[in-house]
Enzyme design. Structure first.
Site, PDB file in Angstrom:
ATOM      1  N   GLY A   1      -2.196  12.028  13.962  1.00  0.00           N
ATOM      2  CA  GLY A   1      -1.846  11.857  15.362  1.00  0.00           C
ATOM      3  C   GLY A   1      -2.135  10.485  15.932  1.00  0.00           C
ATOM      4  O   GLY A   1      -2.055  10.277  17.130  1.00  0.00           O
TER       5      GLY A   1
ATOM      6  N   CYS B   1     -41.559  13.600   2.344  1.00  0.00           N
ATOM      7  CA  CYS B   1     -41.541  14.790   3.195  1.00  0.00           C
ATOM      8  C   CYS B   1     -41.156  14.470   4.639  1.00  0.00           C
ATOM      9  O   CYS B   1     -41.209  15.316   5.504  1.00  0.00           O
ATOM     10  CB  CYS B   1     -42.892  15.497   3.158  1.00  0.00           C
TER      11      CYS B   1
ATOM     12  N   SER C   1     -47.118  11.881  -1.201  1.00  0.00           N
ATOM     13  CA  SER C   1     -45.912  12.320  -0.527  1.00  0.00           C
ATOM     14  C   SER C   1     -45.665  11.324   0.597  1.00  0.00           C
ATOM     15  O   SER C   1     -46.514  11.149   1.469  1.00  0.00           O
ATOM     16  CB  SER C   1     -46.105  13.726   0.027  1.00  0.00           C
TER      17      SER C   1
ATOM     18  N   ARG D   1       8.124   5.387  10.139  1.00  0.00           N
ATOM     19  CA  ARG D   1       6.840   6.088  10.147  1.00  0.00           C
ATOM     20  C   ARG D   1       5.702   5.167   9.747  1.00  0.00           C
ATOM     21  O   ARG D   1       5.807   4.435   8.788  1.00  0.00           O
ATOM     22  CB  ARG D   1       6.883   7.263   9.168  1.00  0.00           C
TER      23      ARG D   1
ATOM     24  N   ARG E   1      -0.472  15.152   1.380  1.00  0.00           N
ATOM     25  CA  ARG E   1      -1.755  14.465   1.368  1.00  0.00           C
ATOM     26  C   ARG E   1      -2.819  15.509   1.070  1.00  0.00           C
ATOM     27  O   ARG E   1      -2.571  16.703   1.200  1.00  0.00           O
ATOM     28  CB  ARG E   1      -2.031  13.786   2.698  1.00  0.00           C
TER      29      ARG E   1
ATOM     30  N   MET F   1      -0.708   7.372  15.035  1.00  0.00           N
ATOM     31  CA  MET F   1       0.426   6.464  15.226  1.00  0.00           C
ATOM     32  C   MET F   1       1.728   7.250  15.179  1.00  0.00           C
ATOM     33  O   MET F   1       1.893   8.128  14.354  1.00  0.00           O
ATOM     34  CB  MET F   1       0.382   5.374  14.162  1.00  0.00           C
TER      35      MET F   1
ATOM     36  N   TYR G   1     -39.306  14.391  -6.157  1.00  0.00           N
ATOM     37  CA  TYR G   1     -38.624  15.390  -5.328  1.00  0.00           C
ATOM     38  C   TYR G   1     -38.462  14.880  -3.900  1.00  0.00           C
ATOM     39  O   TYR G   1     -39.106  13.916  -3.482  1.00  0.00           O
ATOM     40  CB  TYR G   1     -39.410  16.707  -5.320  1.00  0.00           C
TER      41      TYR G   1
ATOM     42  N   LYS H   1       0.882   7.790   3.164  1.00  0.00           N
ATOM     43  CA  LYS H   1       2.159   8.477   3.291  1.00  0.00           C
ATOM     44  C   LYS H   1       3.155   7.912   2.290  1.00  0.00           C
ATOM     45  O   LYS H   1       3.843   8.655   1.591  1.00  0.00           O
ATOM     46  CB  LYS H   1       2.661   8.307   4.723  1.00  0.00           C
TER      47      LYS H   1
ATOM     48  N   HIS I   1      -3.314  19.548  16.888  1.00  0.00           N
ATOM     49  CA  HIS I   1      -4.301  18.466  16.921  1.00  0.00           C
ATOM     50  C   HIS I   1      -5.713  19.022  17.063  1.00  0.00           C
ATOM     51  O   HIS I   1      -6.624  18.669  16.321  1.00  0.00           O
ATOM     52  CB  HIS I   1      -3.960  17.538  18.096  1.00  0.00           C
TER      53      HIS I   1
HETATM   54  P1  ADP Z   1       2.511  11.746  11.310  1.00  0.00           P
HETATM   55  O1  ADP Z   1       1.813  10.636  10.667  1.00  0.00           O
HETATM   56  O2  ADP Z   1       2.188  11.897  12.731  1.00  0.00           O
HETATM   57  O3  ADP Z   1       2.407  13.013  10.525  1.00  0.00           O
HETATM   58  P2  ADP Z   1       5.179  11.554  10.269  1.00  0.00           P
HETATM   59  O4  ADP Z   1       5.778  10.251   9.942  1.00  0.00           O
HETATM   60  O5  ADP Z   1       4.747  12.346   9.118  1.00  0.00           O
HETATM   61  O6  ADP Z   1       4.037  11.331  11.323  1.00  0.00           O
HETATM   62  O7  ADP Z   1       6.315  12.310  11.019  1.00  0.00           O
HETATM   63  C1  ADP Z   1       6.325  13.002  12.196  1.00  0.00           C
HETATM   64  C2  ADP Z   1       7.249  14.186  12.006  1.00  0.00           C
HETATM   65  O8  ADP Z   1       8.569  13.780  11.700  1.00  0.00           O
HETATM   66  C3  ADP Z   1       6.826  15.067  10.857  1.00  0.00           C
HETATM   67  O9  ADP Z   1       7.038  16.411  11.224  1.00  0.00           O
HETATM   68  C4  ADP Z   1       7.735  14.671   9.757  1.00  0.00           C
HETATM   69  O10 ADP Z   1       7.899  15.707   8.838  1.00  0.00           O
HETATM   70  C5  ADP Z   1       9.016  14.336  10.492  1.00  0.00           C
HETATM   71  N1  ADP Z   1       9.819  13.381   9.780  1.00  0.00           N
HETATM   72  C6  ADP Z   1       9.447  12.155   9.385  1.00  0.00           C
HETATM   73  N2  ADP Z   1      10.444  11.535   8.715  1.00  0.00           N
HETATM   74  C7  ADP Z   1      11.468  12.384   8.701  1.00  0.00           C
HETATM   75  C8  ADP Z   1      12.782  12.323   8.133  1.00  0.00           C
HETATM   76  N3  ADP Z   1      13.215  11.272   7.454  1.00  0.00           N
HETATM   77  N4  ADP Z   1      13.586  13.382   8.293  1.00  0.00           N
HETATM   78  C9  ADP Z   1      13.147  14.458   8.983  1.00  0.00           C
HETATM   79  N5  ADP Z   1      11.948  14.587   9.532  1.00  0.00           N
HETATM   80  C10 ADP Z   1      11.101  13.560   9.397  1.00  0.00           C
HETATM   81 MG    MG Z   2       3.201  13.660   9.059  1.00  0.00          MG
HETATM   82 MG    MG Z   3       2.086  12.255  14.750  1.00  0.00          MG
END
Ligand code: ADP
Ligand code: MG
Ligand code: MG
Length: 888
Positions: free
Chosen positions: A101, A837, A769, A92, A336, A103, A857, A22, A452
């Site tokens: 999903g 085989c 083989s 984050r 990503r 952390m 092969y 990230k 998810h």
């Molecule tokens: P995950 O790893 O679960 O995707 P994120 O850190 O990307 O977690 O963020 C969870 C949500 O919060 C995402 O929808 C992200 O776009 C939003 N978000 C994260 N940082 C900010 C920020 N600085 N301003 C607004 N929204 C944010």
């Molecule tokens: Mg995210």
């Molecule tokens: Mg999340």
């Protein structure tokens, strides 16, 4: 100590190892000039240090963070914790690879009873300020203090009820103020301490919580499932907040630069107006398709399109983006490489070559061999589709049939009992992962294409239908109700179609998949690069034709014992076994000869022009007779019924013979070439059938190419005996028919001794083989069925074996025999053709090994032929690029 913090615009080039995926993405987007809110990343090294210190923030980190926050304050013109102009941030997590999903992020950090007033004043939007505050309290309490979100949902629901509104976005400012107050009260009740008002305390608690979350249950499980090392650790990103919850000109969303289900080149995703963070994937309101943005906010949509194309040019891959729109202005929050279905993986890779973004080699390396396997997904037989009982979103392609279960634990239990199950949930969370692993398919009633359930199912290559809102689900009682009023209970069977979103009652017939145009093209590129040949294991003309369609260059193994089965043939085989003299044996053999000849005509015709390796009879003869116990019973009954003397005598003879043929250890008993040597007439008949089939086809203008393979050879004398016999019979047939043909005689190398004396066998064998199923059994001294049922699982669990050697070839043991066999065999006969085989021929890691030891092969089951073509190309490309290390 090295630098612990990097700002997004730091010029120093550091990768995702330190910044996490990230953080690296935010930095990269900042550097290429995309609109990203400002912020910084605490490195993964700090996380590792945190654990080395036994769970303590390293010295100096506090100071570094405080200093960085001041820099952020300067840049944004706001002040952390200020009453008039507060700076808010998100905290984050972000590991080296994306762990969806796993952390949790905290948004709006920096709010307290004072700064919330400042935020209201500053934005002139009281509702927004209190909405942000109550969200923050919930997220902080959930992630840092460990109080379940549900508790806070209840508080919110009470207020919604009081105000008679349905959605969060409709609650008034006063109502939200009330929610915030009650939420703080709840925190105090549960923890015994007031909610922290000191913003610095909030910040450091949050940072630590991120580090701790690296080792929560869900994260650990995800790492196990995806082979992510525990030592990597996570980075922490601190990002200035931008707000999607400021009204109807704001919102939040996720989008892919291409369609992640089909790979089509189009902006694809969802957004939600007046919402924040995960709202869009949490299923609180059903989001809008990204295409709608083109009408609602045309300028923002144009900007998003521009960003998407810049990102693709930069990363040369499909991206999965998170964004927020604050009063019409677009902010990028994450990018990503996008998770995609196998179908999309292939299409994106092929399209990008045509667009000039990547070369063929890169395209081939982008698609995993397992993806190819997923691509050969089952579909519902189009002729028997019928009426769906409900339609949701086509979240992950393929069709699945199974018993409905309503919890992850239930899924695991039923699957363990041998049932195919469909896991039905309102929405899945990381806590459902084990159930998703156990299920054939996933059905949810809420959540979109980026929920998810959808993301994880696509990753697993499992069919999923999400957001089936028409179904009324009562998980506790295990019932779903369709819009038509039909009630489906736990234990009933349904079929889901993840390619259309349809759900059907009962088990629909599934059909095997076909290879599409993009896939064909990718595989044709694979053929340009690979060094290994790819053949198929096929016993019938149908399978032969199928493998040819999948690109097999011949048949590496045709087993002939199947040709001895079926009611009519079993009787003839029994007559052959019961014959007491060679003369008596002639008549059944003659009949078998005719049947086998027509079998071989079918196969050789289907593979016309390509080599077909035919293995002579392999299993012990008693497999063709009834069990002695059954015969004894039958005999008793016949006697009681007063059957005729001849009938009783016949049964007695059969029983005697069955007892006589019984073996203590059939795997190592009277089978394979041992039969062919003791009863030469059986193998002679088989060779004659092959040769006569080929001779006839040749006369009819075909080009049959057969190779006779003798099983279980372990000594030079065996090989000589069998080769002499084969040449004699084939030559007899050919000269009797006046045709000339090239053919080969060889052996399956499947007893360790064969590998050890390979040099001697190669005097008579023109090909080897490696039959790695038996070779693995005999090298380890494991009988496969017993081992897999009884101790292999434990062995792998305890790390005694790195993996099941029947799935992935044991390189250091069995592999060593293979290397020896190849080297010594070729020393005697340089042009010796060598292949494999066993089932390993369809396993990507084993295929790599086959390439490395220079086999000619691999031969795999028909459906794994495409996978083998790709895996063989990948290893050749890696070798060309110097990316593999050959061990001596
Ligand atoms: P995950 O790893 O679960 O995707 P994120 O850190 O990307 O977690 O963020 C969870 C949500 O919060 C995402 O929808 C992200 O776009 C939003 N978000 C994260 N940082 C900010 C920020 N600085 N301003 C607004 N929204 C944010
Ligand atoms: Mg995210
Ligand atoms: Mg999340």
């Amino acid at each position: 100590m090295a630098k612990s913090i990097y700002f997004f615009d730091d010029p120093e080039p550091v990768g995702r190892e330190l910044l996490g995926g990230k953080g690296a993405g935010l930095a990269e987007m900042t550097k290429i000039g995309l609109p990203v809110p400002y912020g910084f990343t605490i490195t993964t090294e700090v996380c590792r240090e945190y654990y080395r210190l036994g769970g303590k923030l390293p010295e100096g980190l506090r100071e570094d963070v405080i200093q960085s926050m001041h820099k952020l304050e300067e840049r944004t013109g706001r002040k952390f914790g200020d009453t008039n102009n507060p700076l808010l941030v998100s905290v984050r997590s972000g590991a080296r690879v994306s762990m969806p999903g796993m952390m949790d992020t905290i948004l709006n950090l920096g709010l307290n009873d004072e700064s919330v007033l400042g935020l209201a004043k500053l934005t002139n939007n009281e509702r927004f300020a209190w909405d942000s505050y109550r969200r923050f309290i919930t997220m902080f309490a959930d992630v840092v203090l460990g109080i379940s979100k549900d508790e806070f949902e209840k508080v919110l629901d009470e207020v919604k009820e009081k105000e008679h509104v349905k959605y969060d976005a409709e609650v008034s400012a006063e109502g939200l103020k009330d929610v915030a107050a009650k939420s703080k009260e709840l925190v105090k009740q549960v923890t015994g301490k007031p909610f922290p008002m000191d913003v610095w305390e909030q910040l450091f608690m949050a940072i630590e919580a991120v580090f701790k979350s690296w080792n929560n249950q869900r994260a650990i499980l995800y790492r196990q499932l995806n082979n992510i090392p525990d030592e990597w650790g996570t980075a922490v990103n601190i990002v200035q907040m931008v707000f999607g919850n400021m009204g109807d000109d704001s919102g939040t969303g996720v989008a892919f630069t291409r369609n992640p289900a089909t790979g089509e080149k189009e902006l694809y995703g969802e957004y939600l107006t007046n919402a924040q963070g995960e709202d869009v994937v949490a299923g609180i309101r059903t989001p809008k398709a990204i295409k709608e943005m083109a009408n609602e906010w045309p300028n923002t949509y144009a900007e998003l399109t521009r960003v998407a194309s810049l990102l693709e040019k930069n990363y040369k891959d499909m991206q999965d983006m998170e964004f927020t729109v604050e009063k019409g202005k677009l902010y990028m929050l994450q990018t990503r490489s996008g998770k995609r279905t196998a179908q999309a993986a292939v299409r994106v890779a092929v399209d990008m070559v045509h667009e000039g973004l990547i070369d063929k080699e890169t395209a081939l390396l982008r698609v995993s061999p397992e993806d190819v396997n997923h691509l050969l997904h089952k579909r519902i037989d189009p002729n028997s589709k019928g009426q769906p009982i409900a339609v949701g979103l086509a979240a992950s392609p393929g069709a699945a049939v199974g018993t409905l279960v309503f919890s992850a634990d239930e899924a695991v239990a039923e699957a363990a009992a041998g049932k195919n199950v469909i896991l039905c949930r309102p929405e899945t969370t990381p806590d459902d992962l084990h159930g998703m692993v156990a299920a054939q398919g996933i059905l949810t009633t809420r959540g979109g294409m980026t929920s998810h359930a959808a993301v994880i199912a696509r990753g697993m290559g499992k069919p999923a239908v999400t957001g089936t809102e028409a179904l009324k689900l009562d998980s506790e009682n295990g019932v779903v109700q369709t819009p038509g009023g039909t009630i489906i209970r736990r234990g009933e069977v349904v079929t889901i179609d993840g390619s259309t979103g349809e759900v059907f009652l009962g088990a629909l017939p599934l059909v095997e998949p076909e290879v599409g145009a993009h896939f064909e093209e990718l595989l044709s590129w694979a053929d340009e690069f690979r060094k290994l040949g790819v053949k198929a294991n096929a016993d019938t003309p149908e399978d032969a034709a199928l493998s040819r369609k999948f690109g097999a260059e011949g048949i590496g193994l045709t087993r002939t014992e199947h040709m001895f089965l079926g009611p009519e043939r079993t009787q003839i085989v029994q007559d052959m076994i019961m014959a007491e003299t060679t003369e008596e044996r002639q008549e059944p053999l003659q009949r078998l000869l005719e049947l086998q000849r027509s079998d071989f005509i079918g196969i050789l015709k289907a593979m016309d022009g390509l080599p077909v390796t035919i293995r002579l009879l392999d299993p012990p003869l008693h497999e063709f007779l009834p069990q002695p116990e059954d015969l004894a019973k039958e005999l008793d009954e016949a006697k009681k019924k007063g059957a005729s003397d001849t009938e009783i005598a016949k049964l007695e003879r059969l029983l005697r013979r069955a007892i006589q043929l019984q073996e203590h250890n059939p795997m190592m008993g009277f089978r394979g070439c041992r039969l062919g040597i003791v009863y030469p007439e059986i193998y002679e008949m088989q060779v004659r059938a092959v040769a006569e089939a080929a001779a006839q086809l040749k006369k009819d203008g075909y080009n049959p190419r057969f190779q006779i393979m003798h099983p279980l050879v372990g000594t030079e004398a065996e090989m000589k005996f069998l080769a002499d016999m084969t040449h004699r019979v084939v030559n007899e047939v050919l000269s009797a028919n006046g045709v000339q043909l090239d053919y080969k005689v060889g052996t399956m190398v499947e007893v360790p001794r064969a590998a050890l004396v390979a040099g001697d066998l190669a005097k008579y064998a023109e090909f080897f083989s490696f039959g790695t199923n038996d070779l693995t059994q005999l090298t380890f001294g494991y009988s496969r069925d017993d081992a897999e049922g009884k101790f292999l699982g434990t062995y792998v669990q305890k790390g005694i074996l790195p993996e099941d050697p029947f799935v992935s070839l044991d390189k250091s043991g069995v592999g060593r025999l293979i290397k020896l066999g190849v080297t010594e065999g070729r020393a005697t006969r340089p042009e010796l053709e060598v292949g494999i085989c066993g089932e390993h021929g369809g396993d990507p890691k084993s295929i790599e090994f086959c390439h490395e030891v220079g086999l000619n092969y691999v031969s795999a089951s028909p459906y794994r032929v495409p996978l083998a073509r790709l895996a063989a190309a990948q290893i050749a490309i890696k070798e060309k690029r110097g990316e593999i290390f050959k061990d001596k």
